[in-house]
Motif scaffolding. Structure first.
Motif, PDB file in Angstrom:
ATOM      1  N   ASP A   1     -10.239   4.881  -5.503  1.00  0.00           N
ATOM      2  CA  ASP A   1      -9.509   3.986  -4.593  1.00  0.00           C
ATOM      3  C   ASP A   1      -8.243   3.476  -5.275  1.00  0.00           C
ATOM      4  O   ASP A   1      -8.165   2.331  -5.735  1.00  0.00           O
ATOM      5  CB  ASP A   1     -10.409   2.824  -4.159  1.00  0.00           C
ATOM      6  N   VAL A   2      -7.242   4.333  -5.369  1.00  0.00           N
ATOM      7  CA  VAL A   2      -5.976   4.015  -6.035  1.00  0.00           C
ATOM      8  C   VAL A   2      -4.825   4.274  -5.062  1.00  0.00           C
ATOM      9  O   VAL A   2      -4.751   5.336  -4.446  1.00  0.00           O
ATOM     10  CB  VAL A   2      -5.768   4.873  -7.308  1.00  0.00           C
ATOM     11  N   LYS A   3      -3.929   3.302  -4.922  1.00  0.00           N
ATOM     12  CA  LYS A   3      -2.768   3.455  -4.041  1.00  0.00           C
ATOM     13  C   LYS A   3      -1.506   3.103  -4.813  1.00  0.00           C
ATOM     14  O   LYS A   3      -1.553   2.326  -5.775  1.00  0.00           O
ATOM     15  CB  LYS A   3      -2.871   2.524  -2.821  1.00  0.00           C
ATOM     16  N   GLU A   4      -0.382   3.651  -4.375  1.00  0.00           N
ATOM     17  CA  GLU A   4       0.918   3.308  -4.954  1.00  0.00           C
ATOM     18  C   GLU A   4       1.744   2.520  -3.950  1.00  0.00           C
ATOM     19  O   GLU A   4       1.693   2.773  -2.741  1.00  0.00           O
ATOM     20  CB  GLU A   4       1.667   4.572  -5.371  1.00  0.00           C
ATOM     21  N   ASN A   5       2.508   1.537  -4.466  1.00  0.00           N
ATOM     22  CA  ASN A   5       3.409   0.721  -3.641  1.00  0.00           C
ATOM     23  C   ASN A   5       2.691   0.104  -2.435  1.00  0.00           C
ATOM     24  O   ASN A   5       3.171   0.138  -1.310  1.00  0.00           O
ATOM     25  CB  ASN A   5       4.614   1.553  -3.184  1.00  0.00           C
ATOM     26  N   GLU A   6       1.536  -0.475  -2.702  1.00  0.00           N
ATOM     27  CA  GLU A   6       0.744  -1.110  -1.653  1.00  0.00           C
ATOM     28  C   GLU A   6       1.280  -2.517  -1.365  1.00  0.00           C
ATOM     29  O   GLU A   6       1.376  -3.354  -2.266  1.00  0.00           O
ATOM     30  CB  GLU A   6      -0.722  -1.194  -2.103  1.00  0.00           C
ATOM     31  N   PRO A   7       1.640  -2.819  -0.100  1.00  0.00           N
ATOM     32  CA  PRO A   7       2.145  -4.160   0.232  1.00  0.00           C
ATOM     33  C   PRO A   7       1.059  -5.215   0.020  1.00  0.00           C
ATOM     34  O   PRO A   7      -0.028  -5.132   0.603  1.00  0.00           O
ATOM     35  CB  PRO A   7       2.504  -4.052   1.715  1.00  0.00           C
ATOM     36  N   LEU A   8       1.356  -6.211  -0.812  1.00  0.00           N
ATOM     37  CA  LEU A   8       0.352  -7.238  -1.090  1.00  0.00           C
ATOM     38  C   LEU A   8       0.257  -8.269   0.026  1.00  0.00           C
ATOM     39  O   LEU A   8      -0.680  -9.070   0.045  1.00  0.00           O
ATOM     40  CB  LEU A   8       0.649  -7.892  -2.434  1.00  0.00           C
ATOM     41  N   SER A   9       1.188  -8.228   0.959  1.00  0.00           N
ATOM     42  CA  SER A   9       1.070  -9.078   2.146  1.00  0.00           C
ATOM     43  C   SER A   9      -0.196  -8.732   2.930  1.00  0.00           C
ATOM     44  O   SER A   9      -0.709  -9.570   3.682  1.00  0.00           O
ATOM     45  CB  SER A   9       2.303  -8.918   3.041  1.00  0.00           C
TER      46      SER A   9
END
Length: 303
Positions: free
Chosen positions: A15-23
């Motif tokens: 479960d790894v994502k790049e540039n995930e919006p923290l909003s």
């Protein structure tokens, strides 16, 4: 960052994502992207993640349910680790409860009240996770986590793990050793509660939940209390007395319901919130000579 992503995936971290919006992961619905966002499935996976990040000298942050948190508009460099699913186990043996750091604290208070276990009634209505509550010694209505925590399992920066006793947690007002001299992540907590009357415990917990619902603006995205109470004063009362309820900068507004809450009216940026915090601090200092310190944790990159 691609190399870090590949290392994590090679280690079986899926479960790894790049540039995930923290909003998408904060109760205030504000925050720029995390360069890398990872959600471990259990404590062992978390330890492996931290071992890799430590070896690669990669900066990281941990979040839970995203309450009590303001993420800046520029986001967060490095890796953001979210504790949630897989870290939400619950076991009860008599009056002793073992609970995962990702378990929602308000859900825990509700579950235990139905069992007639007393000690966590104060958490009725408190957002966030058990791990976050231990980290900041969350509390209300004259009690806090330091009153019921027996020990906590902490995972440290290098991936090592250790159980810390209540005394070793060095609790004080909204603070623990994890914020001071021993940064780490609470992945599990053992709570020592007491037997109580089920109806009385449930009623007390519900009373606190109802009080929060009636006096705090949870119908808007917010982060909880913005300021620590500058004892013996109360932050919300000072803000109200200064006539700041409803004051707005951009999309950020001091709640009409509670002076110690800033709400996102729909399009607030972190800069709006910071500007409003600074305005409140200046106003209170000039009016009452009281310095207002933030309780909300402010994290992320600045230009």
């Amino acid at each position: 960052m691609r190399e870090i992503v590949e290392l994590l995936k090679k280690a079986g971290i899926n479960d790894v994502k790049e540039n995930e919006p923290l909003s998408k992961h904060t109760t205030m619905k504000i925050g720029g992207p995390a360069e890398v966002f990872v959600e471990p499935q259990d404590a062992d996976e978390l330890q492996e993640i931290l071992r890799i990040l430590h070896q690669e000298k990669m900066p990281w942050r941990v979040i839970g349910r995203g309450s009590n948190l303001l993420v800046l508009d520029e986001g967060i460099k490095g890796v953001v680790i979210k504790l949630g699913k897989g870290m939400d186990h619950l076991e009860q043996t008599g009056t002793e409860v073992t609970v995962g750091g990702g378990f929602p604290i308000i859900k825990l208070a509700t579950v235990l009240s139905r069992e007639g276990l007393s000690g966590l009634e104060f958490a009725g209505g408190i957002p966030g996770s058990v791990g976050g509550a231990v980290y900041m010694n969350a509390g209300a209505h004259g009690s806090d986590m330091s009153k019921i925590l027996k020990k906590a399992r902490i995972v440290f920066n290098d991936g090592s793990s250790e159980w810390l006793t209540n005394e070793e947690m060095e609790f004080s007002y909204r603070t623990s050793v994890l914020q001071l001299t021993r940064p780490g992540i609470c992945v599990e907590a053992v709570l020592s509660l007491s037997e109580g009357d089920k109806e009385q415990v449930t009623a007390e917990m519900q009373k606190h939940k109802d009080y929060r619902r009636d006096t705090q603006p949870w119908n808007y995205p917010c982060a909880g209390s913005i300021f620590r109470n500058p004892l013996p004063n109360h932050a919300g009362k000072l803000v109200e007395d200064a006539g700041l309820k409803g004051h707005q900068i951009g999309g950020a507004q001091v709640s009409d319901l509670h002076g110690n809450f800033i709400v996102n009216t729909g399009d607030a940026t972190a800069k709006d919130v910071l500007d409003l915090i600074a305005y409140i601090q200046r106003t209170i200092l000039e009016a009452y000579s009281v310095k207002m310190e933030t309780e909300v944790e402010i994290i992320g990159e600045t230009r």
